[in-house]
Design an enzyme around this catalytic site. Structure first.
Site, short mmCIF file in Angstrom:
data_model
loop_
_atom_site.label_atom_id
_atom_site.label_comp_id
_atom_site.label_asym_id
_atom_site.label_seq_id
_atom_site.Cartn_x
_atom_site.Cartn_y
_atom_site.Cartn_z
N HIS A 1 1.38 -12.57 13.31
CA HIS A 1 2.27 -13.02 14.10
C HIS A 1 2.12 -14.64 14.71
O HIS A 1 2.81 -15.09 15.34
CB HIS A 1 2.24 -12.14 15.52
CG HIS A 1 3.83 -12.02 16.17
ND1 HIS A 1 4.86 -12.77 15.87
CD2 HIS A 1 4.11 -11.40 17.22
CE1 HIS A 1 5.83 -12.50 16.45
NE2 HIS A 1 5.42 -11.63 17.26
N THR B 1 0.88 -1.32 0.11
CA THR B 1 -0.04 -0.13 0.04
C THR B 1 0.99 1.15 0.14
O THR B 1 1.67 1.52 0.75
CB THR B 1 -0.98 -0.13 1.23
OG1 THR B 1 -1.75 1.13 1.11
CG2 THR B 1 -0.28 0.05 2.53
#
Length: 485
Positions: free
Chosen positions: A456, A404
């Site tokens: 994560h 992005t």
């Protein structure tokens, strides 16, 4: 009573794999207009994209069932077409006996219980109820119902363009055609979007019908000197799109309410789901990209990049692909149901694009296998399609990693939210001239900040740090594009 043999009903299809509704954005036809098989009659917006709907038969528009701006459930009739204009309405009704003969030109459109709407132009899923065959009028082509001998016509049509039929069509089962190859409307549109001439595609479907796979195979086949796709110079990067025009506000109004629907509604749900499902971690690095900016200017005059738009995002994308090649475990997804980490051996590189309808993330398929000129062409095509509002649902599926580019808005950095199903997203900040210690001295250098968010559950701090550090290292020393590839 409307004669079902004369007035054909076209229902809102599922154009995005399981969607339940779509909004009619605009009609391209009106009652009384003549339409042909494959002609676009309206544009609808689903939760994924704006999609053009082609009509699957010839005739004259009889009725538009819904106005523009209406949200319609999948399976509802949206338009009726008179397939026998100029015929007295009572004639077909009285001519048909209670139990229609097999040779009667009847093809049932209503979906009985047990059938489910599917993709545009494919009708409905087959159940125990069978369609009665349609008899083609003399001198005309039969519709998708089929039943008239056409094997010779198929062979002549394909042979006229140097094509070949994968297997001989039988006279009893081959759908009749006119002067063009056999293909359903969605396949014709796919070929049009990819710039493929259907007459050059070798069909492998039943009875010589061109399938989606045939079109994709033709698009993937090597061609002589493909023309590069250029992005208009007014576009700063493939993440920008025309700003939506605000609706007029009444004098004295203190609030404006905007309905949450379509792409924006789906994006909001996806972002909430992503934020509260995947444990996000974001790391940052500020890097001197002066050498990369010099390389951008050099590539603009390189003959190999002639006609292509070269900008920093192109090299940032290439740098991320190099980092993924060195750390392939980051290119993965979390399968909660199977309790598995799925490592992808391909990179479908998503580019987040802000559009008037909301945020979309189309992706470049197999970006890892593309050369720099090919990647530049893919980026150009992606942004051009997004700016026109023509990005298809298929273009937004299957992404693995996303970029992005918030820098085009003057933003230094941010903490991007993962695109659902992906494990990492890289935010690129504005590239600015800043004081920087270079070779022991403070000098003005081109500097930017990169931010990498990752899931994560499957990407630990070491792996995430390596990917971010490698991306930064390539941008600081772009010669690593070659030494690390």
């Amino acid at each position: 009573m409307t004669d079902p043999t004369r007035y054909r009903e076209f229902k809102m299809p599922d154009v995005g794999e399981g969607l339940t509704e779509a909004e009619i954005l605009s009609w391209h036809v009106k009652p009384g207009d003549t339409v042909t098989d494959g002609q676009t009659v309206c544009e609808v917006e689903t939760a994924k994209a704006a999609v053009e709907l082609p009509i699957p038969y010839d005739g004259v528009v009889h009725e538009l069932r819904f106005a523009e701006g209406t949200t319609v459930d999948v399976g509802q009739v949206i338009i009726t077409v008179d397939v026998a204009p100029g015929t007295a309405e009572e004639q077909p009704q009285t001519a048909q006996p209670a139990a229609a003969e097999p040779s009667a030109p009847v093809e049932e459109e209503a979906a009985p219980k047990g059938r489910q709407p599917v993709l545009v132009g494919y009708g409905v899923a087959e159940s125990s109820t069978r369609r009665r065959p349609r008899k083609a009028p003399a001198g005309s082509a039969a519709g998708s119902g089929g039943g008239s001998p056409a094997a010779a016509a198929v062979q002549r049509e394909l042979n006229g363009h140097g094509g070949a039929v994968a297997a001989p069509a039988t006279a009893a089962s081959a759908p009749a055609i006119g002067s063009r190859p056999l293909a359903k409307p969605p396949v014709r549109k796919l070929a049009k979007d990819l710039g493929i001439d259907l007459a050059t595609v070798v069909p492998t479907g039943p009875d010589g019908i061109v399938t989606r796979e045939d079109v994709h195979a033709a698009a993937a086949a090597p061609t002589a000197a493909p023309e590069p796709v250029a992005v208009p110079s007014a576009v700063p990067a493939p993440v920008s799109a025309p700003t939506p025009v605000a609706a007029p506000v009444a004098a004295g109004a203190r609030e404006t309410r905007v309905p949450i629907k379509g792409v924006r509604k789906a994006t909001a749900a996806a972002m909430v789901g992503s934020a509260f499902t995947a444990p996000h971690v974001t790391e940052f690095v500020t890097v001197d990209v002066t050498r990369t900016m010099r390389l951008v200017e050099e590539l603009k005059s390189d003959k190999a990049m002639a006609g292509l738009r070269v900008n920093p995002l192109l090299l940032i994308a290439k740098a991320l692909l190099v980092a993924i090649r060195r750390n392939p475990e980051v290119n993965a997804s979390w399968d909660e149901a199977a309790q598995e980490i799925v490592v992808k051996h391909y990179v479908n590189l998503g580019i987040a694009a802000a559009t008037p309808r909301g945020l979309i993330v189309p992706n470049i398929k197999d970006a890892h296998a593309q050369t720099l000129p090919e990647l530049a062409g893919s980026l150009a095509e992606l942004v051009a399609t997004a700016r026109e509002g023509k990005t298809t649902p298929a273009a937004m599926q299957g992404g693995t990693v996303t970029i992005t580019n918030v820098g085009v808005f003057g933003v230094d950095t941010g903490t991007p939210i993962l695109n659902p199903g992906e494990s990492a997203i890289l935010a690129v900040g504005a590239i600015k001239l800043q004081p920087w210690v270079h070779k022991g001295k403070v000098k003005p250098r081109q500097v930017t900040t990169l931010a990498l968010s990752f899931d994560h559950r499957l990407v630990d701090g070491e792996l995430g740090s390596k990917v971010l550090a490698d991306t930064a290292a390539v941008l600081e020393q772009p010669k690593r594009l070659f030494t690390w590839s």
